[in-house]
Design an enzyme around this catalytic site. Structure first.
Site, PDB file in Angstrom:
ATOM      1  N   LYS A 146       0.751  -1.129  -0.134  1.00  0.00           N
ATOM      2  CA  LYS A 146      -0.231  -0.096  -0.104  1.00  0.00           C
ATOM      3  C   LYS A 146       0.734   1.211   0.015  1.00  0.00           C
ATOM      4  CE  LYS A 146      -4.484  -1.422   2.098  1.00  0.00           C
ATOM      5  NZ  LYS A 146      -5.200  -1.303   3.419  1.00  0.00           N
ATOM      6  N   GLU A 188       0.525  -1.639  16.741  1.00  0.00           N
ATOM      7  CA  GLU A 188       0.299  -2.499  15.679  1.00  0.00           C
ATOM      8  C   GLU A 188       0.778  -4.087  15.917  1.00  0.00           C
ATOM      9  OE1 GLU A 188      -1.189  -1.608  12.686  1.00  0.00           O
ATOM     10  OE2 GLU A 188      -1.114   0.562  12.814  1.00  0.00           O
ATOM     11  N   LYS A 230       1.367 -10.588   8.332  1.00  0.00           N
ATOM     12  CA  LYS A 230       0.806  -9.742   7.427  1.00  0.00           C
ATOM     13  C   LYS A 230       1.015 -10.182   6.057  1.00  0.00           C
ATOM     14  CE  LYS A 230       0.654  -4.907   5.638  1.00  0.00           C
ATOM     15  NZ  LYS A 230       0.371  -3.581   5.762  1.00  0.00           N
ATOM     16  N   GLU A 240      -7.277  -6.024  -0.884  1.00  0.00           N
ATOM     17  CA  GLU A 240      -8.237  -5.627   0.224  1.00  0.00           C
ATOM     18  C   GLU A 240      -9.731  -5.725  -0.445  1.00  0.00           C
ATOM     19  OE1 GLU A 240      -7.230  -2.792   2.963  1.00  0.00           O
ATOM     20  OE2 GLU A 240      -9.266  -2.571   3.651  1.00  0.00           O
ATOM     21  N   HIS A 269      -0.627   7.470  15.630  1.00  0.00           N
ATOM     22  CA  HIS A 269      -1.555   6.437  15.050  1.00  0.00           C
ATOM     23  C   HIS A 269      -1.618   5.167  15.545  1.00  0.00           C
ATOM     24  CE1 HIS A 269      -3.514   4.288  11.967  1.00  0.00           C
ATOM     25  NE2 HIS A 269      -2.381   3.223  11.926  1.00  0.00           N
TER      26      HIS A 269
HETATM   27  N1  GLY Z   1      -2.065  -1.400   7.023  1.00  0.00           N
HETATM   28  C1  GLY Z   1      -3.015  -1.887   6.684  1.00  0.00           C
HETATM   29  C2  GLY Z   1      -2.842  -2.848   5.252  1.00  0.00           C
HETATM   30  O1  GLY Z   1      -1.794  -2.794   4.913  1.00  0.00           O
HETATM   31  O2  GLY Z   1      -3.714  -3.498   4.504  1.00  0.00           O
END
Ligand code: GLY
Length: 376
Positions: A146, A188, A230, A240, A269
């Site tokens: 992203k 996070e 992740k 997404e 954040h």
């Molecule tokens: N930070 C959320 C994502 O990379 O989808």
């Protein structure tokens, strides 16, 4: 000597490695050289990271005969907008960066997002390497492709999916973060345990304080597990359309709180993510989805880490529950006018809920706001 861990992100012809370890900057040249058509890279950083680490990166590149040109941008979220983006793209063109060259994003989330987007559009796409220097960037924003900048209408509204060619997460640089910045990034890290791995959350409950105190082995282990989680999610859902939204656990609350505090120093954040995770578990418990004890367990861990865990921990006034819900309504993740939340059936069992009962949501926020000390 600590271990060096590698997490592979298997995205076909866009696959790449995330290398995690202490002191990686010293070997950056040797690690990046295999991707170079000529021994020269363009590095973009910010003034804070540049002052602390740019000389070390230059030496690490030079050790493998790689030259560097560097652009240093002002630090802070306001850099992530058209003016510095335009400046970066034009600088890269002035430096004659070509399609076969590699751009290096050297900094936290702001630099990674902006430089990744610049690489995505420069000459219709050049490769880029992420060298994330904040915990937040190492476990989240540098992985998954992203990229983007903020618009006056909201954060991250302009951008592209553009996967990096390599990520070098040097945990050694985390020692130069302030405690507050480190703990913000830890929000996070905790999120990953809460969303999909109860055993990881237990590990964090055990090792989190040592991690915060500087234990490098614990830091590498936590960054590796976060990146692994992740990567698994990004590989399932790169753009997404579904599961990637799980990474937004706590983020709908966080975005409303960040907007309410003017994206200021009142709330970083990752602090908003941590409070948002606690609120998401509170909402889940009130909806009868998870045990009543789960939100308390989340808050207990955040408290143990010395982190913000409640709305009361945010300095200054906050708007009322309806105003916060309205701020959530402006979140870009609204689908057909309905608020999307990531809720949980327990620690490590998050899921996407598309139509959350507004009455229960208002109740959670009203009760959470009741304990806010209203100072002028
Ligand atoms: N930070 C959320 C994502 O990379 O989808």
């Amino acid at each position: 000597m600590s271990a060096i861990e590698t997490v592979h992100v298997p995205l076909g012809d866009r696959a790449y490695d995330v290398v995690i370890g202490h002191g990686l900057i010293a070997s950056a040249g040797a690690r990046i050289a295999p991707f170079l058509a000529r021994p020269r890279v363009a590095v973009v950083t910010d003034e804070t990271v540049g002052a602390l680490h740019l000389a070390a990166l230059q030496a690490g590149l030079a050790a493998a005969g790689v030259e560097m040109v560097a652009l240093t941008l002002p630090p802070g979220e306001s850099t992530k907008a058209w003016p510095q983006f335009t400046r970066t793209v034009e600088w890269l063109l002035e430096q004659k960066i070509e399609r076969r060259d590699v751009v290096v994003a050297f900094g936290g989330g702001v630099i990674g997002d902006l430089v990744g987007f610049a690489a995505a559009v420069l000459r219709r796409g050049v490769r880029f390497v992420q060298i994330p220097t904040s915990l937040l960037a190492q476990v989240d924003s540098s992985v998954g492709g992203k990229t983007g900048i903020n618009a006056p209408q909201g954060k991250n509204l302009i951008g592209a999916f553009h996967q990096p060619t390599l990520v070098l997460a040097d945990t050694g640089v985390l020692t130069t973060l302030t405690t507050r910045d480190f703990l913000s990034g830890y929000g996070e890290v905790a999120k990953y345990g809460l969303l999909g791995d109860a055993a990881f959350f237990e590990q964090l409950e055990r090792d989190g304080p040592a991690m915060a105190a500087g234990d490098n082995t614990a830091r590498i282990a936590a960054v590796r597990r976060s990146v692994e989680m992740k990567a698994e999610i990004v590989v399932r859902d790169e753009t997404e359309q579904g599961d990637r939204a799980l990474l937004n656990l706590g983020h709908t609350f966080c975005h409303a709180l960040e907007a309410a505090t003017g994206y200021s120093d009142r709330l970083l954040h990752g602090e908003g993510v941590a409070i948002g995770c606690a609120l998401a578990f509170e909402l889940s418990a009130r909806l009868g989805l998870c045990a009543q004890e789960d939100p308390s367990r989340v808050r207990a861990h955040l408290a143990e880490m010395g982190m913000k865990k409640d709305l009361a921990d945010i300095p200054g006034d906050l708007p009322d529950a309806d105003a916060l819900i309205a701020l959530m309504g402006q979140d870009k993740k609204v689908v057909d006018g309905k608020l999307r939340f990531i809720l949980a059936r327990g620690i490590g069992q998050a899921f996407v809920a598309d139509d959350v009962d507004a009455h229960t949501l208002r109740g959670v926020l009203t009760d959470a706001l009741r304990v806010v000390p209203h100072t002028a």
